[in-house]
Design an enzyme around this catalytic site. Sequence first.
Site, mmCIF file in Angstrom:
data_model
loop_
_atom_site.group_PDB
_atom_site.id
_atom_site.type_symbol
_atom_site.label_atom_id
_atom_site.label_comp_id
_atom_site.label_asym_id
_atom_site.label_seq_id
_atom_site.Cartn_x
_atom_site.Cartn_y
_atom_site.Cartn_z
ATOM 1 N N ASN A 43 -3.217 6.748 5.129
ATOM 2 C CA ASN A 43 -2.804 7.416 6.374
ATOM 3 C C ASN A 43 -1.566 8.286 6.181
ATOM 4 O OD1 ASN A 43 -1.043 5.220 6.136
ATOM 5 N ND2 ASN A 43 -0.983 4.808 8.334
ATOM 6 N N ASP A 51 -6.797 2.255 7.152
ATOM 7 C CA ASP A 51 -5.723 1.431 7.715
ATOM 8 C C ASP A 51 -4.757 2.220 8.593
ATOM 9 O OD1 ASP A 51 -4.208 -1.111 7.916
ATOM 10 O OD2 ASP A 51 -2.657 0.210 7.132
ATOM 11 N N ASP A 82 2.007 -4.649 3.595
ATOM 12 C CA ASP A 82 1.942 -3.660 4.679
ATOM 13 C C ASP A 82 3.300 -2.967 4.848
ATOM 14 O OD1 ASP A 82 0.973 -2.017 6.632
ATOM 15 O OD2 ASP A 82 0.645 -3.568 8.129
ATOM 16 N N HIS A 142 9.669 3.546 8.441
ATOM 17 C CA HIS A 142 9.768 4.486 9.561
ATOM 18 C C HIS A 142 11.217 4.926 9.694
ATOM 19 C CE1 HIS A 142 5.697 4.115 11.032
ATOM 20 N NE2 HIS A 142 5.785 2.797 11.056
ATOM 21 N N GLY A 194 5.504 -1.032 12.374
ATOM 22 C CA GLY A 194 5.605 -1.138 10.925
ATOM 23 C C GLY A 194 6.939 -1.689 10.480
HETATM 24 O O1 DOR Z 1 2.406 -1.766 11.482
HETATM 25 C C1 DOR Z 1 1.657 -0.988 10.926
HETATM 26 N N1 DOR Z 1 2.121 0.149 10.387
HETATM 27 N N2 DOR Z 1 0.370 -1.277 10.840
HETATM 28 C C2 DOR Z 1 -0.524 -0.392 10.406
HETATM 29 O O2 DOR Z 1 -1.671 -0.684 10.406
HETATM 30 C C3 DOR Z 1 -0.093 0.949 9.977
HETATM 31 C C4 DOR Z 1 1.311 0.953 9.564
HETATM 32 C C5 DOR Z 1 1.904 2.314 9.421
HETATM 33 O O3 DOR Z 1 1.285 3.202 8.801
HETATM 34 O O4 DOR Z 1 3.037 2.513 9.877
HETATM 35 ZN ZN ZN Z 2 -3.198 -1.913 9.233
#
Ligand code: DOR
Ligand code: ZN
Length: 434
Positions: free
Chosen positions: A91, A151, A304, A308, A323
């Site tokens: 992503n 994802d 994961d 950010h 995230g």
């Molecule tokens: O918390 C998340 N952040 N879950 C996800 O599935 C994607 C991810 C993101 O790309 O920030």
């Molecule tokens: Zn995810």
Amino acid sequence: MSVLIKGVRLYGEGEAVDVLVDDGQIADIGAGLAAPDDAEVIEAAGQVLLPGFVDLHTHLREPGREDTETIESGSAAAALGGYTAVFAMANTSPVADTSVVTDHVWHRGQQVGLVDVHPVGAVTVGLRGEQLTEMALMAGSAGQVRMFSDDGKCVYDPLVMRRALEYATGLGVLIAQHAEEPRLTVDAVAHEGPTAARLGLAGWPRVAEESIVARDALLARDAGARVHICHASTAGTVELLKWAKQQGISVTAEVTPHHLLLDDSRLASYDGVNRVTPPLREASDAAALRQALADGVIDCVATDHAPHAEHEKCVEFAQARPGMLGLQTALSVVVETMVKPGLLSWRGVAAVMSENPARIVGLPDQGRPLEVGEPANLTVVDPDTSWTVAGGELASKSANTPFEAMVLPATVTATLLRGTITALDGKPVRTDTR
Ligand code: DOR
Ligand code: ZN
């Protein structure tokens, strides 16, 4: 160049030994080994030697959001966390839905040289859930994509998911599902339960995850395919995984460190750092996840790692991006939640952080036994230390750790990738020889 690691206990078991690494491999194991002239010596008395960790779920944000993480900064975080291979989720911007993007991720990771960065390819074009990508081209290209995932988004359309599983089976690649039925999570920001109700946050029910886990297990059964469930977060998902495995369905699953340690009681502060997808659940879910990891119902830990920017996290809870950082804290959280309570031995840690993920995705040179002749992808852990987490001091370009100011046990003191030191005493090591 060779490396002599002195005084370690393999898998934290038995007597302390020295491990000589030469030419990318484990060359010798024994007590009191002499250091060759050119050897770098790592004094590691009382420490634990494990196979290098493999993270099936990392967001490195390159291309597109290099202000929050790059392959370089994320690789440093990975090496410091004891990882020798990570899978970078698709992503990005542009989305990794063509070999142009996946090959870039692979090449850039090799250039940086701190960890093998394996690109994850998107299952559907633009993560839109409609049209399958050219998986075969990505699998056959330089980056050799072996895992596909949308994802961040769920492959929600059952027909698209069915085709993806069939196609992936033919190619021998893995589909990793972000299990979230989008019709059940419209506007949802927190686990649906008493806490979200009290705080006035829109709830994300467990069934949004569990309905997709159940559906995909059945789709995998019928297609004779295998499916991997990303970031399992509920006790119900654990029950479904147990059932599916008992049926002989090829389903595997990962759990994140934050879902092992944290629960939704953290949300009372309305701090956006606690927003994550799937959301932090209840303490009973976290307990079920820990037990499932101990029992092998959940196969592995995946971070994961989701960096950010501050302006995306330090905002009203419902506006905060979901995230959390994870690469540098994963091992310590696993020690805190699994090793200290006696749910996992160090050999168990090797299984859930290295051997199982390597097997799930089919990496031949990772998660290997600590034996002479094996590739020297290694992690040295000091089990008797503790450290205070400080987001600003992590190698990531972002600082959104939910473990801020927590004192966590165990430190990664050295990481070796194919015999070359990539992290030592808390610092990433880049050499020109690579
Ligand atoms: O918390 C998340 N952040 N879950 C996800 O599935 C994607 C991810 C993101 O790309 O920030
Ligand atoms: Zn995810």
